[in-house]
Design an enzyme around this catalytic site. Structure first.
Site, PDB file in Angstrom:
ATOM      1  CG  HIS A 415      -1.725   1.240   1.396  1.00 21.35           C
ATOM      2  ND1 HIS A 415      -1.266   2.309   2.137  1.00 21.35           N
ATOM      3  CD2 HIS A 415      -2.927   1.603   0.911  1.00 21.35           C
ATOM      4  CE1 HIS A 415      -2.173   3.268   2.105  1.00 21.35           C
ATOM      5  NE2 HIS A 415      -3.186   2.862   1.363  1.00 21.35           N
ATOM      6  NE  ARG A 515      40.579   7.288 -19.485  1.00 19.65           N
ATOM      7  CZ  ARG A 515      39.695   8.043 -20.153  1.00 19.65           C
ATOM      8  NH1 ARG A 515      38.965   8.934 -19.495  1.00 19.65           N
ATOM      9  NH2 ARG A 515      39.561   7.918 -21.452  1.00 19.65           N
ATOM     10  CB  CYS A 735      36.944   2.233 -23.553  1.00 19.90           C
ATOM     11  SG  CYS A 735      38.299   1.176 -22.999  1.00 19.90           S
TER      12      CYS A 735
END
Length: 796
Positions: A415, A515, A735
């Site tokens: 609830h 990093r 990357c």
């Protein structure tokens, strides 16, 4: 058959368009019965026409209007309660018109004959005619009665359902939402009772954050009412809609259950000891339910809120209710992706008091008011933070005043959770299930900060969490810019955590490379072994956790991949105290770096500080979007050693915690089939990989002209890695700089099947557009068969 004049309608005669006749719940049960293959317990529904006939024939309508008109202040809970009690008493004590009662009794007898049972046990569930419409949710405001048996008792329970239209909460809600009381009628769905061994609630959207790629399932032992009431904190499961895989499981201790009695009615009982901590549903049952949820959502064309039950005799799963979800369906129409509204500076000094389930996202800071009993809700003041055991409909007036809500018990569908999401109040539930109950720690008058996006309560006012940032307007402007969705995710590289607020609004799918070195050189300044020698390991953990959490919190729920420290020995030596611990290496680029440090007896204790910081961010701050990456792993044995150290430190790969590895050494490519065992995926460091494949120092001007990531040897290595990783279900990202510098290299990566491309912030938008363009080009080429062929042979 004239449906408009009927007092009773069978499920297989009903459709969702009949909501004006039988309300949302009954019409939905009819829709699933008549138009789908979803297993639904059979039954019938009394109609809104029958309810209005009852109210008019008994003369109660006029009396109800008089009593409601006498309410001077709906915020006065005593006055509201007294009036509603009187209305309900009148309805329950009135004599039901004989023709209406006979229709209900005859339908009950007919249901028994159809099911081959003389006096079947049934559930009688309220269904308001305005219930579950897109702009309103009356769900849970009226009553349900379980394990009802006998025609007279069914009639009585239908009448009690009628009266439940005037509970305090339902009456208050209609008044505040502007729904005229006389315009709302009530149907009662009477359906065969499932003898529940277990039951629960599920949504076809993650109700914690609006992620519609997930299905949420909550389950408890026994009957399902204790989930809604918040009496039991349920098991919580997340399933990915696309892959139909379980991505997250939280199994709680469930001490009590609600059971049916043999002669009718229900009773609370303790859960047997062997089941208290046991997963309620098997993985197969979770997937089966998720399949139903997906099917129901596709049928209805919107997010759905469903209830289910598991029959203890047959082990069959039944859907006992389905209705449109009413919070995220609206929010996600207005906002296509979640804002990064919770932005944080330094939280290293903030004390975590309690953690729980993030039921309704948001942030608030204020004064705690602990209320143990609904009898005391009048003492609750506007703008306080409500702390209680659980909430029920009677609590709504107090909840409306709350700045935030924290409960001991309850799950994502209790609830407190449902109402808080509806009212857009930050809410954390089920703190007891996370180790410490809120009421055992928080006291009236305490100042706290509630991070309900991540389910954490901090001591005091944490300015870094609640303070507005000037970047918000920039973010809102950025969200309006359109970027085509892409199958290849575009991630972002990030060093400085202080820049995350500036870049969080970019259309990146997460941080592909965070990093860690930047935190060392900018904030910590000292060598980790030097700090250990000084007896200050906590400085490392605090500062790393602070910087990492700043990024994870700002990017949430998007993933953040942290690369563990990858300094070379000369760079470590530049940190204060580093001279004592670092060797002088003639070529430190190929020396003591990355994984080789982590298991070395001379450095392992320093690495454990990094692991402790990651664990703090994920567990104490509840930022589960943080994942990690191991750099410069030379051998498979190193991967095994490092992941074992991580495992001993409590960082274990799971559905919601991924361990990646940099692919930057030829060995990573050639032995990928063996590295796959220890990791979830790779991130290609194209700079180091190119250098090592070509034997060419990119920093040496003499041979720098030979350094080129587009060289065929690099492309063949990448293509081979992607193919080998995908065979074992591993992902591959990149990357390095290549995708930023060479758009054609991005096309090669996409044609090779790369999963993610991670670029610097200034290249995110352009790369996002490039990726969309290349994906569309590849699809067009395949459709026409006229696309250009690859000029190079990329197989080795």
């Amino acid at each position: 058959m004239n449906k408009e004049k009927a007092n009773v309608l069978w499920f297989d005669d009903l459709h969702r368009t009949d909501v004006d006749l039988v309300g949302g719940k009954s019409s939905s049960l009819g829709e699933m019965t008549s138009s789908t293959n979803i297993p639904v317990p059979y039954g019938f529904a009394t109609t809104a026409r029958g309810y209005r006939y009852f109210m008019e024939k008994t003369g109660i309508n006029d009396k109800v209007n008089e009593l409601l008109a006498s309410i001077k202040d709906y915020e006065n809970s005593d006055e509201l309660h007294k009036t509603c009690v009187e209305i309900r008493r009148m309805i329950v004590e009135a004599e039901m018109p004989k023709d209406l009662a006979d229709d209900i009794k005859h339908a009950y007898d007919k249901l028994g004959k159809k099911m081959g049972q003389k006096n079947p046990f049934v559930a009688v569930r309220s269904s308001a005619t305005a219930e579950d419409l897109p702009d309103a949710s009356f769900a849970g405001q009226q009553e349900s009665y379980l394990n009802v048996v006998g025609r007279d008792d069914v009639v009585k329970k239908v009448q009690e359902c009628y009266s439940s239209l005037f509970t305090d909460r339902a009456t208050y809600y209609r008044q505040k939402q502007g729904f005229p009381h006389e315009k709302v009628a009530l149907s009662a769905a009477v359906q065969m009772m499932v003898f529940s061994e277990a039951s629960g609630i599920m949504f076809s959207v993650n109700v914690a954050n609006g992620d519609d790629s997930k299905i949420t399932i909550d389950a408890i032992w026994g009957l399902g009412e204790y989930i809604v009431l918040g009496k039991v904190t349920p098991d919580h499961y997340l399933v990915d809609k696309e892959t139909m895989e379980i991505t997250s499981k939280s199994v709680t201790d469930k001490q009590v259950q609600l059971l049916r009695k043999e002669d009718g009615g229900v009773v609370e009982a303790p859960v047997p000891k062997e089941l208290v901590s046991k997963q309620v549903l098997t993985d197969e049952q979770i997937i089966e339910l998720a399949g139903y949820a997906k099917q129901i959502e596709e049928h209805y064309g919107c997010y759905m809120d469903m209830e289910f039950a598991l029959d203890k005799n047959t082990q069959k799963l039944w859907l006992v209710q389905a209705r449109p979800e009413t919070v995220w369906s609206i929010k996600n129409k207005e906002v296509k992706r979640e804002d990064s509204a919770v932005q944080v500076g330094d939280v290293s000094d903030a004390k975590v008091l309690v953690k729980g389930l993030p039921a309704s996202p948001g942030v608030a800071s204020g004064t705690v008011h602990v209320i143990a009993s609904p009898d005391d809700i009048d003492q609750f003041n506007e703008g306080e933070i409500l702390v209680t055991m659980m909430t029920s409909p009677d609590w709504v007036p107090a909840m409306k005043k709350a700045k935030a809500i924290i409960t001991n018990n309850g799950g994502m569908t209790c609830h407190a959770a449902i109402v808080s999401r509806e009212m857009q109040i930050p809410c954390i539930v089920g703190t007891n299930s996370r180790g410490v109950a809120a009421m055992d720690v928080l006291k009236t008058g305490d100042q706290v900060t509630v991070d309900a996006k991540n389910g954490v309560v901090y001591s005091g006012h944490v300015e870094a969490i609640v303070a507005p940032h000037t970047e918000e307007k920039e973010q809102q402007t950025a969200v309006a810019e359109y970027f085509a969705p892409t199958a290849t995710r575009v991630m972002m590289n990030l060093g400085d955590p202080d820049l995350v607020n500036k870049y969080a609004s970019l259309p990146a799918d997460g941080i592909g490379l965070m990093r860690e070195e930047f935190i060392w050189t900018t904030y910590i300044h000292e060598h980790p072994l030097y700090l250990l020698e000084k007896g200050q390991p906590e400085k490392v953990v605090d500062m790393l956790a602070n910087g990492i959490s700043k990024v994870a919190r700002a990017m949430a729920p998007r993933p953040v991949v942290l690369r563990f420290s990858d300094f070379k020995s000369s760079e470590y030596r530049n940190l204060k105290g580093g001279d004592k611990y670092e060797p002088h290496e003639p070529s430190d680029l190929l020396g003591w770096r990355g994984a080789s440090r982590y298991y070395d007896p001379k450095y392992i204790e320093a690495f454990k500080l990094e692991l402790a910081a990651v664990r703090r961010v994920r567990e104490d701050f509840s930022l589960k979007n943080l994942h990690v990456m191991i750099p410069f792993v030379r051998t498979v044995a190193e991967a095994e050693k490092v992941t074992a150290i991580m495992r001993d430190a409590g960082l274990v790969r799971s559905a919601d915690f991924k361990v990646y590895m940099m692919a930057e050494i030829p060995a990573n490519i050639i032995l990928a089939d063996q590295f796959n065992k220890y990791i979830d995926g790779y991130s290609i460091g194209s700079n180091d990989l190119t250098m090592l494949l070509l034997g060419c120092d990119r920093n040496n001007d003499t041979v720098a002209s030979l350094f080129d990531e587009r060289n065929l040897v690099v492309k063949r290595a990448i293509r081979h890695l992607i193919q080998t990783a995908h065979k074992d279900g591993k992902t591959v990202s990149i990357c390095g700089q290549a995708p930023s510098e060479y758009p054609e290299f991005t096309e090669f990566l996409i044609r090779s099947g790369i999963d993610y491309v991670s670029v610097n912030p200034d290249m995110v938008k352009l790369t996002k557009r490039n990726v969309a363009h290349f994906e569309q080009r590849i699809m067009l080429d395949k459709a026409t068969g006229l696309g250009k062929q690859e000029a190079e042979d990329l197989e080795w």
